[in-house]
Design an enzyme around this catalytic site. Structure first.
Site, PDB file in Angstrom:
ATOM      1  N   ARG A   1     101.540  97.270 100.045  1.00 11.31           N
ATOM      2  CA  ARG A   1     100.924  96.283 100.942  1.00 11.31           C
ATOM      3  C   ARG A   1      99.512  95.974 100.457  1.00 11.31           C
ATOM      4  NH1 ARG A   1      98.509  98.144 105.028  1.00 11.31           N
ATOM      5  NH2 ARG A   1     100.169  99.525 105.737  1.00 11.31           N
TER       6      ARG A   1
ATOM      7  N   TYR B   1     100.697  68.921 108.345  1.00 16.91           N
ATOM      8  CA  TYR B   1     101.996  69.604 108.267  1.00 16.91           C
ATOM      9  C   TYR B   1     102.336  70.196 109.646  1.00 16.91           C
ATOM     10  CZ  TYR B   1     105.539  73.020 107.013  1.00 16.91           C
ATOM     11  OH  TYR B   1     106.691  73.762 106.952  1.00 16.91           O
TER      12      TYR B   1
ATOM     13  N   ASP C   1      94.431  72.414 102.146  1.00 17.02           N
ATOM     14  CA  ASP C   1      95.850  72.663 101.856  1.00 17.02           C
ATOM     15  C   ASP C   1      96.217  71.788 100.661  1.00 17.02           C
ATOM     16  OD1 ASP C   1      98.635  72.636 101.750  1.00 17.02           O
ATOM     17  OD2 ASP C   1      98.882  72.734 103.926  1.00 17.02           O
TER      18      ASP C   1
ATOM     19  N   LYS D   1     106.718  75.221  97.457  1.00 16.41           N
ATOM     20  CA  LYS D   1     106.946  73.841  97.044  1.00 16.41           C
ATOM     21  C   LYS D   1     106.741  73.701  95.530  1.00 16.41           C
ATOM     22  CE  LYS D   1     107.285  73.584 101.501  1.00 16.41           C
ATOM     23  NZ  LYS D   1     106.166  73.265 102.380  1.00 16.41           N
TER      24      LYS D   1
HETATM   25  C1  LIG Z   1     105.619  73.780 103.598  1.00 16.44           C
HETATM   26  C2  LIG Z   1     104.190  73.556 103.864  1.00 16.44           C
HETATM   27  C3  LIG Z   1     103.408  74.528 104.510  1.00 16.44           C
HETATM   28  C4  LIG Z   1     103.990  75.834 105.020  1.00 16.44           C
HETATM   29  O1  LIG Z   1     104.386  76.663 103.977  1.00 16.44           O
HETATM   30  P1  LIG Z   1     105.630  77.702 104.101  1.00 16.44           P
HETATM   31  O2  LIG Z   1     105.698  78.270 102.732  1.00 16.44           O
HETATM   32  O3  LIG Z   1     106.828  76.906 104.503  1.00 16.44           O
HETATM   33  O4  LIG Z   1     105.234  78.694 105.142  1.00 16.44           O
HETATM   34  C5  LIG Z   1     102.064  74.248 104.709  1.00 16.44           C
HETATM   35  N1  LIG Z   1     101.514  73.078 104.310  1.00 16.44           N
HETATM   36  C6  LIG Z   1     102.242  72.117 103.688  1.00 16.44           C
HETATM   37  C7  LIG Z   1     101.578  70.856 103.275  1.00 16.44           C
HETATM   38  C8  LIG Z   1     103.598  72.320 103.454  1.00 16.44           C
HETATM   39  O5  LIG Z   1     104.314  71.355 102.865  1.00 16.44           O
END
Ligand SMILES: *Cc1c(COP(=O)(O)O)cnc(C)c1O
Length: 389
Positions: free
Chosen positions: A57, A109, A181, A206
């Protein structure tokens, strides 16, 4: 937290950092790819006598390799890898306490919005959702309790672009943290730390992972004391990225630049194809000169990416028919993989937002979102053509 500065390879260009940043052959046998250290604990010769790792962890060598790669490609000093993108955002918000306020992008998001409103508001943190085209609008929300500005750009699914440099001038003036983000753009297209951000966040699920086979999150910062605070939260809360997922994400990052180049090429071709199509009403893609934030996109991004939203002529049911008829574009949530995906926000990602609310930000009934993959673009056009006819 472990940082091997030699391994950061700061002087390499981006297209080499994706492959070599933070990496070097494994110490045990010289393995070129970081081994998957599938272990929870590490033998000690005497209490506290270990080789840098005590419990997974707190740290795991495969995760360290990923964390150093993340720091390297985002031009940061420290990276942290989490079990998901939302776990990474969760850790950032735990920097705050009751009474603190956050100003966030309004077109956000959905999962981030849910975490802000449904989880953290309960603990006394206040969120203001603001359109970030206008810096005065942001500034009007700043008061002595404001601690952080949360930016997402390009936004999902409307592809709005926010000027990171302009927002960072504001956050620096008022002594606030700026978190960005960077999931949609990836560091191939934009590097928020260089534009003045303090924290970069990724859903590595992604584009960074890139193959739709992991759920992983990441944070990168450029300041040791902020890194220490986030590392404390990561270890104390425990939503860490596992060794197998760290390995898969690292493998994805190695081809990020090549994939992104093709995502951009295919994205441009599909955006232009849709724009010229008689059955299409509107296409949202920041590469068009008519896009309201095109100038900012051109200045802060190296390209325009593979995300496109469009409105076909017709209603809710027509849009559903189109996404059902697509073959090569898979109807699915998520984005950023090598394969093309299509989604219908009004019935999928944004279904929980009241119709009136979502239409205010442009998410109309017929809106369709595409994550354009890296297939042959002629096959992608042919698939859209048959679905639209
Ligand atoms: C998918 C996504 C998230 C969340 O991420 P997870 O890996 O699904 O928890 C946050 N911000 C954006 C822009 C996303 O496309």
């Amino acid at each position: 937290m472990y940082v091997d500065w030699k391994r950061m390879k700061k002087d390499l260009k981006f297209n080499s950092k994706t492959i070599h940043g933070g990496q070097h052959p494994d110490k045990a046998y010289g393995a070129v790819m970081p081994p998957i250290y599938q272990t929870s604990t590490y033998a000690q010769t005497t209490p506290g006598g270990h080789k840098g790792y005590e419990y997974s962890r707190s740290a795991n060598p495969t995760r360290t390799a990923l964390e150093q790669a993340l720091a390297s490609i985002e031009n940061g000093s420290h990276g942290l890898a989490f079990a998901s993108g939302l776990a990474a955002i969760d850790a950032v918000l735990k920097l705050l306490g009751p009474g603190d306020e956050v100003i966030s992008t309004s077109d956000l998001y959905g999962g981030s919005y849910r975490l802000f409103k449904k989880v953290f508001e309960k603990y006394g943190i206040r969120f203001h959702f603001v359109g970030m085209d206008n810096m005065e609008a942001i500034e009007s929300y700043i008061n002595p309790n404001t601690k952080m500005v949360w930016v997402e750009t390009p936004t999902n699914p409307m592809m709005n672009i926010i000027d990171i440099k302009a927002v960072s001038a504001l956050t620096q003036k008022h002594g606030l943290l700026l978190a960005v983000d960077n999931t949609f753009a990836t560091p191939y297209l934009q590097q928020p730390l260089d534009l003045g951000a303090d924290i970069v966040m990724h859903s590595a699920t992604k584009y960074l992972g890139g193959h739709s086979d992991v759920v992983v999150g990441g944070l990168v910062v450029k300041d040791k004391s902020l890194a220490d605070r986030l590392y404390f939260i990561q270890n104390a809360s425990g939503a860490v990225c596992g060794p197998m997922d760290s390995f898969l994400t690292l493998r994805g990052i190695k081809t990020l630049h090549v994939r992104m180049q093709r995502h951009c090429e295919n994205g441009e071709a599909i955006a232009k194809y849709l724009q010229a199509h008689p059955k299409i009403e509107k296409v949202y893609w920041p590469g068009f000169e008519t896009h309201p934030n095109h100038k900012v996109a051109k200045a802060q991004m190296k390209g325009f990416g593979g995300m496109i939203s469009f409105v076909p002529k017709g209603n809710y049911d027509d849009a559903i028919k189109i996404v059902e008829k697509l073959n090569l574009f898979t109807l699915a949530e998520s984005l950023g993989g090598v394969e093309s995906l299509a989604g219908h926000p009004a019935s999928m990602t944004h279904a929980s937002i009241p119709k009136e609310e979502r239409e205010k930000s442009g998410v109309v009934d017929a809106l369709i979102r595409l994550s354009v993959g890296i297939e042959d673009v002629e096959d992608l056009k042919a698939d859209l053509e048959q679905a639209l006819s």
